[in-house]
Design a protein around this motif. Structure first.
Motif, short mmCIF file in Angstrom:
data_model
loop_
_atom_site.label_atom_id
_atom_site.label_comp_id
_atom_site.label_asym_id
_atom_site.label_seq_id
_atom_site.Cartn_x
_atom_site.Cartn_y
_atom_site.Cartn_z
N THR A 84 0.86 -1.18 0.00
CA THR A 84 0.00 0.00 0.00
C THR A 84 0.90 1.24 0.00
OG1 THR A 84 -0.17 -0.22 2.41
CG2 THR A 84 -2.03 -1.04 1.11
N TRP A 89 0.58 4.88 -6.11
CA TRP A 89 -0.87 5.02 -6.29
C TRP A 89 -1.26 5.52 -7.68
CZ3 TRP A 89 -2.67 7.44 -0.97
CH2 TRP A 89 -2.69 6.41 0.00
N ARG A 102 -4.56 -3.41 -1.82
CA ARG A 102 -3.25 -4.05 -1.90
C ARG A 102 -2.79 -4.14 -3.35
NH1 ARG A 102 -1.10 -7.07 2.19
NH2 ARG A 102 -0.19 -8.50 0.67
N SER A 504 -0.23 -6.37 5.85
CA SER A 504 -0.93 -5.08 5.81
C SER A 504 -0.77 -4.32 7.12
CB SER A 504 -2.41 -5.29 5.49
OG SER A 504 -2.58 -5.84 4.21
#
Length: 600
Positions: A84, A89, A102, A504
């Motif tokens: 992440t 992104w 993810r 995570s």
């Protein structure tokens, strides 16, 4: 002459016997070499890969690496979350915030360096004091402090962040908010409700308050512009995990949590066919509760502060009510800003859904396993609880703490699982936990709060340590038998995960990692160095790892651990088996040689 001929004849006869033996010996040696290559080849390959990570590594024998070393990551990776990563992104779509889900780096792009702590990092404040304060330098972010200063999420005082227990929907403090909730849901007081999930958790004050009331909460939030919600939660010693309800199912089995909560978490519950609320329905136990505070609840009195109109909020509330009714929720209680719905435990409601071809959302077909939850797409349909399960609803589930040691009904869904296996597992982990405490006296003290069992079966270690001042995240491999429903049925928490990828969470978030045979079971899929680098990333400086492995892997693991700057010692198991060893390791606190005076 005759003598000479006899001597020659005897020699000739002897040679006919020696030749086959020689050939047989050569064949056997060749076969042994071939079979040895088949058996050990994959491990030699793994060791060679590990050796390449060092500057002058040599393989001493089939399982010993002379030296392994890893470089330091640059200081801007101090809060690196590989799957992440905000720096990646832009590569992913914005529809339904899929970029926040993810997206793990490919093998060629994986970091093979040690993630450094921030400048001025200190050993975390110990529990229970940590629930109310943490060192600013450990989580050096002012965004929440500045943007949420009027809501009392946290405030900076000198070298510390203070957590006064405020929130968007509970400006008078989280305890008063939960008191009202308990008045609406008496099941929160008597052990009926044990596990909860908080979506859009903020700094996890709700989950922190519930810990004092015997309710274990998974606080969930994405890595977003708040920067560090989950990191704040874990720094405080409160269970939390990075995640978002977007296009993929959450990494939990169906019928898991006793309660789900959203306090102005801004999830558009009625959009996209109600798919987000359908996911809450899937993971919520029959008879479980969904609690919502914030828009559109109490819209009559709140709409002016929501930059909207009363008619719009009334419409939103009616849509929400209709959607909940269509998926077999009923209104349970409502007061002020809090509304509570209960998921039906009566299959009659779902039978009506099945018999109505025009029902929306429709009943899910049987092509998708209800517990499938690792990179599984969300679907706009209702997951109907299995009618064969008679004791998984909240009313039939034993109350806490009795449920911890009661054989869960769903163990029969695990291959080879039954009551005898469950009781044996309980007994085995009581013995092992007692042995671990002898080897590592820090267990049970305030030095260890956040614990992860990296490849559990039934949550046995967590159950054995339940009276200690710690909590355990139980991880079940996405490639292993599906035992996670059993973990939740016991009143424990956990998640699915594939250890070939990063977990995570933020760096430096666990005090103790426990491994039981993970490298033995996963070595054909995952390279040891990447798994151990990930362990190093999520382990706090001065934190511990208990690695229980076959003797076959123990020396290699110790060699790689040395390259991670861990100190390890090899110990015997409680049964003193020669086939299995226990490594007790501690991660050292070190500071980046590339550190600057500025923080991110």
């Amino acid at each position: 002459m005759k003598y000479k001929d006899e001597k020659y004849e005897k020699a000739e006869k002897g040679s006919t016997k020696v030749l086959p033996k020689t050939v047989l010996l050569i064949v056997l040696c060749g076969l042994s070499f071939y079979l040895g290559g088949l058996y050990c080849g994959k491990n030699k390959t793994e060791i060679n890969d590990v050796a390449k990570a060092g500057s002058s590594s040599d393989v001493v024998d089939s399982l010993q690496v002379k030296s392994v070393s890893f470089s330091e990551c640059s200081s801007d990776y101090q809060d690196y979350t590989p799957c992440t990563d905000p720096r990646k992104w832009k590569k992913y779509g914005t529809h339904r915030l899929t970029f926040m889900e993810r997206h793990c780096p490919p093998v060629f792009d994986r970091k093979q360096c040690l993630v450094p702590p921030p400048n001025g990092y200190k050993p975390p404040i110990r529990w229970p004091k940590s629930k109310n304060e943490c060192w600013y330098r450990n989580v050096p972010y002012d965004w929440i402090n500045k943007q949420k200063s009027n809501q009392n999420w946290l405030r900076k005082e000198g070298e510390k962040f203070i957590f006064p227990g405020g929130g968007t929907m509970f400006p008078h403090g989280v305890s008063a908010y939960v008191d009202l909730m308990q008045d609406l849901i008496p099941e929160m007081k008597d052990g009926t409700i044990r596990t909860a999930i908080d979506t859009g958790c903020g700094v996890a004050s709700w989950g922190g308050d519930l810990l004092d009331r015997g309710i274990l909460t998974v606080s969930l939030a994405p890595r977003d512009n708040h920067e560090a919600q989950v990191q704040f939660a874990l720094e405080r010693g409160i269970p939390a995990i990075l995640g978002i309800i977007s296009t993929q199912r959450l990494p939990f089995p169906s019928n898991s949590f006793d309660m789900a909560h959203c306090s102005r978490c801004l999830i558009p519950w009625t959009e996209f066919g109600g798919v987000y609320l359908l996911e809450i329905h899937r993971i919520l136990r029959p008879g479980g509760f969904w609690v919502l505070s914030g828009p559109p609840v109490n819209y009559e009195n709140r709409w002016k502060g929501w930059d909207t109109t009363i008619d719009e909020q009334r419409s939103n509330y009616e849509k929400l009510q209709d959607l909940l009714s269509s998926m077999c929720f009923k209104m349970y209680a409502k007061k002020d800003d809090i509304a509570v719905w209960q998921k039906s435990s009566d299959n009659m409601c779902y039978n009506k859904l099945s018999n109505d071809p025009d029902a929306y959302p429709p009943k899910c077909d049987d092509s998708l396993e209800p517990d499938s939850a690792w990179y599984t797409p969300l679907r706009p349909c209702v997951v109907v609880p299995s009618p064969k399960l008679k004791k998984t609803d909240l009313e039939s589930t034993p109350k806490w703490p009795e449920r911890l040691h009661t054989t869960p009904e769903r163990i029969s869904d695990v291959p080879g699982g039954n009551g005898g296996v469950f009781k044996h597992d309980n007994s085995k982990w009581k013995t092992r936990a007692k042995h671990y405490k002898k080897l590592l006296p820090a267990i049970g003290s305030d030095k260890i709060r956040n614990v992860m069992d990296m490849n559990t079966a039934y949550g046995g270690l967590a159950a054995a340590l339940v009276d200690d001042p710690l909590w355990v995240m139980n991880v079940v491999s996405s490639y292993a038998a599906n035992t996670l429903p059993v973990v939740f049925d016991r009143g424990l928490i956990g998640t699915y995960h594939d250890w070939c990828e990063a977990f995570s969470t933020y760096p430096r978030t666990y005090d103790l990692l426990h491994v039981d045979g993970l490298f033995t079971s996963e070595n054909q899929r995952c390279e040891m160095k990447y798994v151990m680098l990930e362990m190093d990333r999520i382990l706090r400086p001065n934190g511990y790892a208990i690695i229980r492995e076959s003797s076959y892997f123990a020396d290699t693991i110790a060699s790689v651990a040395k390259g991670l700057r861990w100190s390890c010692r090899k110990e015997k198991t409680e049964s003193e088996s020669e086939n299995e060893k226990v490594l007790i390791c501690q991660k050292k606190l070190w500071y980046s040689s590339n550190a600057t005076s500025e923080t991110k």
